[in-house]
Design an enzyme around this catalytic site. Structure first.
Site, PDB file in Angstrom:
ATOM      1  N   PHE A  37      83.510  25.470 -28.356  1.00 46.19           N
ATOM      2  CA  PHE A  37      82.961  24.468 -27.443  1.00 46.19           C
ATOM      3  C   PHE A  37      81.849  25.160 -26.660  1.00 46.19           C
ATOM      4  O   PHE A  37      82.060  26.239 -26.104  1.00 46.19           O
ATOM      5  CB  PHE A  37      84.061  23.963 -26.504  1.00 46.19           C
ATOM      6  N   ASP A  62      91.566  29.393 -24.712  1.00 46.55           N
ATOM      7  CA  ASP A  62      91.106  28.112 -24.181  1.00 46.55           C
ATOM      8  C   ASP A  62      92.015  27.021 -24.751  1.00 46.55           C
ATOM      9  O   ASP A  62      92.024  26.795 -25.970  1.00 46.55           O
ATOM     10  CB  ASP A  62      89.638  27.878 -24.560  1.00 46.55           C
ATOM     11  N   TYR A  92      92.026  16.679 -17.941  1.00 45.16           N
ATOM     12  CA  TYR A  92      91.602  15.280 -18.088  1.00 45.16           C
ATOM     13  C   TYR A  92      91.636  14.812 -19.538  1.00 45.16           C
ATOM     14  O   TYR A  92      91.302  13.678 -19.823  1.00 45.16           O
ATOM     15  CB  TYR A  92      90.201  15.066 -17.494  1.00 45.16           C
ATOM     16  N   LYS A  93      92.023  15.699 -20.461  1.00 48.17           N
ATOM     17  CA  LYS A  93      92.125  15.276 -21.864  1.00 48.17           C
ATOM     18  C   LYS A  93      93.564  14.815 -22.127  1.00 48.17           C
ATOM     19  O   LYS A  93      93.972  13.798 -21.602  1.00 48.17           O
ATOM     20  CB  LYS A  93      91.659  16.416 -22.769  1.00 48.17           C
ATOM     21  N   ARG A 128      85.062  11.716 -34.582  1.00 45.13           N
ATOM     22  CA  ARG A 128      86.282  12.390 -34.154  1.00 45.13           C
ATOM     23  C   ARG A 128      87.251  11.367 -33.568  1.00 45.13           C
ATOM     24  O   ARG A 128      86.855  10.492 -32.799  1.00 45.13           O
ATOM     25  CB  ARG A 128      85.874  13.412 -33.080  1.00 45.13           C
TER      26      ARG A 128
HETATM   27  C1  LIG Z   1      86.482  19.908 -22.765  1.00 43.98           C
HETATM   28  C2  LIG Z   1      86.298  21.374 -22.911  1.00 43.98           C
HETATM   29  C3  LIG Z   1      85.724  22.135 -21.879  1.00 43.98           C
HETATM   30  C4  LIG Z   1      85.212  21.426 -20.649  1.00 43.98           C
HETATM   31  O1  LIG Z   1      84.833  22.271 -19.637  1.00 43.98           O
HETATM   32  P1  LIG Z   1      84.528  21.645 -18.190  1.00 43.98           P
HETATM   33  O2  LIG Z   1      84.153  22.802 -17.383  1.00 43.98           O
HETATM   34  O3  LIG Z   1      85.771  20.927 -17.749  1.00 43.98           O
HETATM   35  O4  LIG Z   1      83.429  20.651 -18.323  1.00 43.98           O
HETATM   36  C5  LIG Z   1      85.637  23.501 -22.053  1.00 43.98           C
HETATM   37  N1  LIG Z   1      86.079  24.102 -23.179  1.00 43.98           N
HETATM   38  C6  LIG Z   1      86.628  23.384 -24.190  1.00 43.98           C
HETATM   39  C7  LIG Z   1      87.125  24.066 -25.411  1.00 43.98           C
HETATM   40  C8  LIG Z   1      86.733  22.003 -24.085  1.00 43.98           C
HETATM   41  O5  LIG Z   1      87.250  21.290 -25.079  1.00 43.98           O
END
Ligand SMILES: *Cc1c(COP(=O)(O)O)cnc(C)c1O
Length: 415
Positions: free
Chosen positions: A128, A200, A225-226, A374
């Site tokens: 990501f 992560d 939030y996911k 997705r």
């Molecule tokens: C959604 C996601 C993020 C989001 O990071 P924010 O700082 O909350 O915007 C980071 N890493 C991964 C792997 C994600 O899926």
């Protein structure tokens, strides 16, 4: 190949689903099949009541006193312990705060500080992106720090790990493909080379069981939030194994991480335990929403979530390939459910338009450039009948070419 189930079979699967009643706790619009809980989880009634209580009673009536009377001040560590139970972390090692991006920054600095004679951060080229952006930012503040990327410097992350590596930053579930990594094995590999590892868990927490303590993990981050349904922008979390607490120094040394924040002393003195990862005042309303969302999990068996998640995603793959196979879709996710998170991705050369057409018809997934469509499957509020219905709509859009309408090609700001 086995024959695809018919609608009657699918209705029987829903009737026998032990998680079926959880759906009633969530508030979803009529006519929508929501397959994007891996990007923004659904709202729930208990979250609304927490927000209502926090705003109208605690904030409006109790005012500043609520920091003590409503327990606002301790919420980051209390929610951290509650969340820790979902990720295999004993109490005192998880704290809810800030964003995943910011927490990656803190942890990378902490890990580099713990390996002063090493200069390499290993990460994934297809991570990501924010994880890599933050790693670049950390490297820019520490001269001599270098990034080594899977898919760029070697094909497999294992081949990048040697005695120059300070820390490995790795996604447990890849956000795009849904590929799942073996946490215990890669953690062992890191430790054998004397390196630290940061997991992560953005696409893991609330989606599948994970055992941070048992895997001997060093650190983890993730968002709420996911799959945890904490609400838009709800605060993220940090896990740090207790054995490291005494060695950690993180750069965002704000007053919430101070040993005595209300002594208002002049110099920074690091707080004890997991609190040292806090920086400043946390978003209380968001934390209260998260509290409600986490309470739902008290009644949920994560093993049952995983079983249903694999069944939902297997069914989706089977139905899409049987019914939409002729229309240029290619499975991007692992076919083997044990290798997959709780999502399914397909490649399509016009994926953006196909997804826009799906969303217009009430089937909400998302698109990830350049060509991934997705679909996230959240076992608490998605059923087998939803999978069937989503494939009906997808087939119709592909067969009729409805996605070719010019309005679907106009890009929105957020995909
Ligand atoms: C959604 C996601 C993020 C989001 O990071 P924010 O700082 O909350 O915007 C980071 N890493 C991964 C792997 C994600 O899926």
């Amino acid at each position: 190949m086995s024959t695809t189930p018919d609608l009657a079979t699918i209705e029987a699967m829903d009737a026998a689903d032990p998680l079926r009643s959880m759906r009633e706790r969530f508030v979803l619009p009529q006519g929508v099949i929501y397959l994007d809980g891996n990007s923004l989880g659904a709202a729930s009634a208990v979250v609304f009541s927490e927000l209502q209580q926090a705003a109208t009673q605690e904030w409006a009536q109790d005012l500043i006193r609520a920091w003590n009377t409503a327990g606002w001040f301790n919420m980051p560590v209390e929610l951290g312990d509650q969340l820790g139970r979902l990720i295999g972390a004993a109490d005192g090692q998880t704290v809810v705060c800030d964003t995943t991006s910011i927490n990656i920054y803190k942890l990378l600095h902490a890990a580099l500080g713990m390996r002063p004679n090493r200069s390499v951060i290993v990460a994934e080229g297809d991570s990501f992106p924010t994880d890599l952006y933050m790693a670049e930012g950390v490297a820019s503040t520490r001269p001599g720090t270098r990034l080594r990327l899977e898919g760029v410097d070697a094909a497999a992350i294992e081949d990048l790990i040697d005695d120059s590596v300070a820390v490995i930053l790795v996604n447990h579930v890849n956000y795009k493909s849904g590929q799942l990594r073996d946490m215990a094995a890669l953690t062992r590999k890191a430790h054998d080379a004397g390196a630290l590892i940061i997991w992560d868990l953005c696409h893991t927490a609330g989606a599948l069981p994970v055992e941070l303590d048992r895997a001997n993990a060093d650190f983890a981050v993730g968002c709420t939030y996911k799959y945890l349904n904490g609400g838009p922008g709800s605060p993220a979390f940090i896990y740090a194994a207790e054995r490291h607490h005494g060695d950690i120094s993180q750069p965002l040394s704000g007053w919430w991480g101070h040993a005595r924040p209300f002594a208002f002393e002049q110099g920074f003195a690091v707080g004890s335990g997991i609190r040292r990862f806090l920086c400043g005042t946390q978003p209380v309303l968001s934390m209260r929403a998260l509290k409600g969302a986490l309470d739902i999990w008290n009644d949920v068996d994560m093993a049952a979530v995983r079983r249903k998640s694999i069944a939902l995603t297997d069914l989706f793959i089977q139905l899409v390939e049987a019914r939409c196979g002729a229309y240029g879709l290619e499975l991007e996710s692992p076919r083997d459910g044990s290798q997959r998170g709780s999502q399914v991705s397909f490649l399509h050369p016009h994926g953006y338009q196909v997804m826009r057409a799906l969303i217009e018809r009430g089937v909400i997934g998302d698109f990830r450039a350049p060509s991934t469509i997705r679909f996230g499957f959240t076992p608490l509020y998605v059923g087998y009948g939803d999978v069937w219905q989503a494939v009906e709509v997808l087939e119709d859009i592909l067969r009729t070419g409805a996605w070719q309408d010019a309005r679907f090609a106009v890009k929105t700001a957020v995909t």
